[in-house]
Structure formats: C-alpha cells, structure tokens
Write an enzyme that holds these catalytic residues in place. Structure first.
Site, PDB file in Angstrom:
ATOM      1  N   TYR A  80      -7.045  -4.040  -2.601  1.00  0.00           N
ATOM      2  CA  TYR A  80      -7.854  -2.812  -0.916  1.00  0.00           C
ATOM      3  C   TYR A  80      -8.775  -2.968  -0.827  1.00  0.00           C
ATOM      4  CZ  TYR A  80      -7.409   1.409   0.717  1.00  0.00           C
ATOM      5  OH  TYR A  80      -6.686   2.799   1.924  1.00  0.00           O
ATOM      6  N   ASN A 100       0.953  -1.152  -0.251  1.00  0.00           N
ATOM      7  CA  ASN A 100      -0.236   0.273   0.068  1.00  0.00           C
ATOM      8  C   ASN A 100       1.151   1.572  -0.175  1.00  0.00           C
ATOM      9  OD1 ASN A 100      -1.093   2.085   0.862  1.00  0.00           O
ATOM     10  ND2 ASN A 100      -2.967   0.973   1.182  1.00  0.00           N
ATOM     11  N   ASP A 134      -4.111  -4.852   0.596  1.00  0.00           N
ATOM     12  CA  ASP A 134      -3.840  -4.645   1.747  1.00  0.00           C
ATOM     13  C   ASP A 134      -5.996  -4.548   2.316  1.00  0.00           C
ATOM     14  OD1 ASP A 134      -4.347  -3.063   3.692  1.00  0.00           O
ATOM     15  OD2 ASP A 134      -4.689  -1.265   3.287  1.00  0.00           O
ATOM     16  N   ASN A 152      -7.159  -5.010   4.809  1.00  0.00           N
ATOM     17  CA  ASN A 152      -7.089  -3.892   6.309  1.00  0.00           C
ATOM     18  C   ASN A 152      -7.790  -4.913   7.233  1.00  0.00           C
ATOM     19  OD1 ASN A 152      -6.666  -1.533   6.115  1.00  0.00           O
ATOM     20  ND2 ASN A 152      -7.864  -1.412   4.115  1.00  0.00           N
ATOM     21  N   GLU A 212      -3.841   1.815  -3.154  1.00  0.00           N
ATOM     22  CA  GLU A 212      -4.121   3.013  -2.706  1.00  0.00           C
ATOM     23  C   GLU A 212      -2.944   4.027  -3.340  1.00  0.00           C
ATOM     24  OE1 GLU A 212      -5.134   5.645   1.492  1.00  0.00           O
ATOM     25  OE2 GLU A 212      -3.617   3.820   1.561  1.00  0.00           O
ATOM     26  N   ASP A 268       2.986   4.288   5.604  1.00  0.00           N
ATOM     27  CA  ASP A 268       1.983   3.719   6.341  1.00  0.00           C
ATOM     28  C   ASP A 268       2.848   2.045   7.040  1.00  0.00           C
ATOM     29  OD1 ASP A 268      -0.226   4.153   5.028  1.00  0.00           O
ATOM     30  OD2 ASP A 268      -1.103   4.563   7.405  1.00  0.00           O
ATOM     31  N   HIS A 269       2.648   2.083   5.388  1.00  0.00           N
ATOM     32  CA  HIS A 269       2.494   0.273   5.220  1.00  0.00           C
ATOM     33  C   HIS A 269       4.026  -0.088   4.245  1.00  0.00           C
ATOM     34  CE1 HIS A 269      -1.550  -0.897   4.561  1.00  0.00           C
ATOM     35  NE2 HIS A 269      -1.595   0.830   4.730  1.00  0.00           N
TER      36      HIS A 269
END
Length: 262
Positions: free
Chosen positions: A107, A9, A150, A152, A36, A252-253
């Site tokens: 995603y 991501n 991702d 999530n 993303e 942040d991934h």
C-alpha cells in the site's frame, strides 16, 4: 500449481467485512490481498473468512490507518515486511506459498494533494517510499515473485480518464510515473494486467466525490498486479471487477484479478 489472486484496497476491512465475504463467495479467488485495512491485526474479522475456507492469513496492521493483509485458501507462511522511508506505517507484507512463490502486498502512500515535496511532506514521503522499493529490488532482484497492491499511481495515459487534465494531479504526475517505472525496472517486474489487457482505458478507482461515479467514469488504475520475469508467461485472465465499486457502501477501489499456472 494453479491459483487465482485478487488485490483490493478495501478501505476498512472491519467496516466492509460483508463485502470481503461477498467477493470470497462470489469470485472465490485462492488468495486475496487487501490494503488499507485500518485495523490492528488482532481485530481483523478472520473467523468469517475462515468459515469460507480462507484459513490462512499474514498481515500487518495499525489502528485506523493503512494496514495490509493476505488471506488464502492455500497454505502460506509469513515472509516478513519492509518499512520503506522509515515511516512506521503498515504498508507491506509478504507471504510465501508452499512451492516457494513469494507474494508482496503493498500500500504505497497516496501522497497528499500537492505534487511538490517542498510544499507537501506527504508527497516527499511517497517518492522516498518508491525510492526505497527501487533500491531493495535492485539489490535483491525478485524471482518467482508476485507484487500486488494499491500503488497509488496510474502510470499510462490510458490508465486515467484524461491524461492532459491529470498531469499535475497526484497519482499521474511525471515524477511519480518515473519513480514507479524505476521500481519496475529495478526488479525486472512485468505489468500482468496490461500484458493481458494491452489496449484501452482501464480503471480500478473512482472517487467518492463523483455524484454518479459510473456515469462520470473519471477513473484511474491505481491497483496493480506485477510478476517477476520468470513468471510472465504463467499469468493470464487478468480482469478488474468494476461491479464491486457499485456494491452497497463500497470501497472506492475495485478488485483486480489474475490467474497463474505455475
């Protein structure tokens, strides 16, 4: 056929073009799946990637949000996409390698902050999206397939920094874990990362909110590599490139890798 795949991501492929290029140069995966991307397909900076040998891409994009892309040094063809829960979002794309191997890049919606579909529309959308995935894979059970992205959700207790403290936090609630488990069961998917790294805390995401993400180490494993039953013995060398979370102006991934011998 042997290849290495990574999923990441990137949180804006245009903003972090240099980080993608760094990963391609330093780690040289044969295939890189991005989520993303936050870009229309025509504005993804493909020229620089092509110069590094990644001449093939299939992608779905939209301005400012979502977006998925598969970059490859190996020839790939577009294998379509699905709009689960009819959200109208660019959240899935598939590509097929010349040997017939199918790669799904997902995603999954994050789900907002409140784990209650009555109070939070986004949480309901997330659950509905996962239900759509479950039904699709149940009706068309995958063969010679890889699913990455991702998702999530951090499903296992050791996929989060504190199972007890995150039980009511979106991404680790029991209802989300159950929905993800139903997707996995319906498709006969195998968690390649945990097959290779079966024990211990393992994270691929650390919040931007932490003053020192590395020291706090309050991570979650939100990014996954799954394989169909017929490929479970072909995948190996799984790893997470934690160092990428510390690169300049990072996502942040962190990227998740797996290698295949088919």
């Amino acid at each position: 056929m042997a290849f290495t795949l990574a999923t990441w991501n990137i949180n804006s492929v245009r903003l972090r073009e240099a980080l993608v290029a760094r990963l391609l140069k330093d780690e040289a995966p044969d295939i890189l799946c991005l989520q993303e991307c936050k870009s229309p397909v025509e504005k993804i900076p493909t020229e620089g990637f092509a110069e590094l040998g990644y001449r093939y891409m299939v992608a779905r994009g939209q301005k400012g949000y979502n977006g998925v892309a598969i970059l490859s040094r190996l020839p790939i063809e577009d294998a379509g996409d699905m709009d689960f829960a009819a959200l109208g979002h660019a959240r899935h794309v598939a590509a097929r390698l010349e040997d017939g191997t199918l790669i799904h890049n997902f995603y999954v919606p994050a789900g907002g902050d409140i784990p209650d579909r009555e109070k939070n529309e986004k949480f309901g959308q997330k659950l509905d999206y996962l239900t759509g995935m479950r039904d699709w894979f149940r009706d068309s059970r995958p063969e010679r397939a890889v699913l990455v992205g991702d998702l999530n959700i951090a499903p296992r207790e050791d996929d989060v920094w504190s199972h007890k403290q995150l039980l009511k936090v979106v991404s680790h609630t029991p209802v989300e874990v159950d929905h993800l488990g139903a997707v996995m069961e319906a498709g006969g998917w195998n968690d390649a990362t945990r097959a290779d790294i079966p024990e211990g805390q393992l994270y691929s995401w650390w919040s931007y909110r932490a003053r020192d993400w590395d020291a706090a180490d309050k991570g979650r494993r939100l990014d996954h590599v799954w394989v169909s039953e017929d490929l479970k013995n072909a995948v190996h060398s799984s790893r997470i490139l934690r160092a990428a979370r510390g690169w300049d102006k990072p996502s942040d991934h962190a990227p998740v890798f797996a290698s295949f011998d088919l």
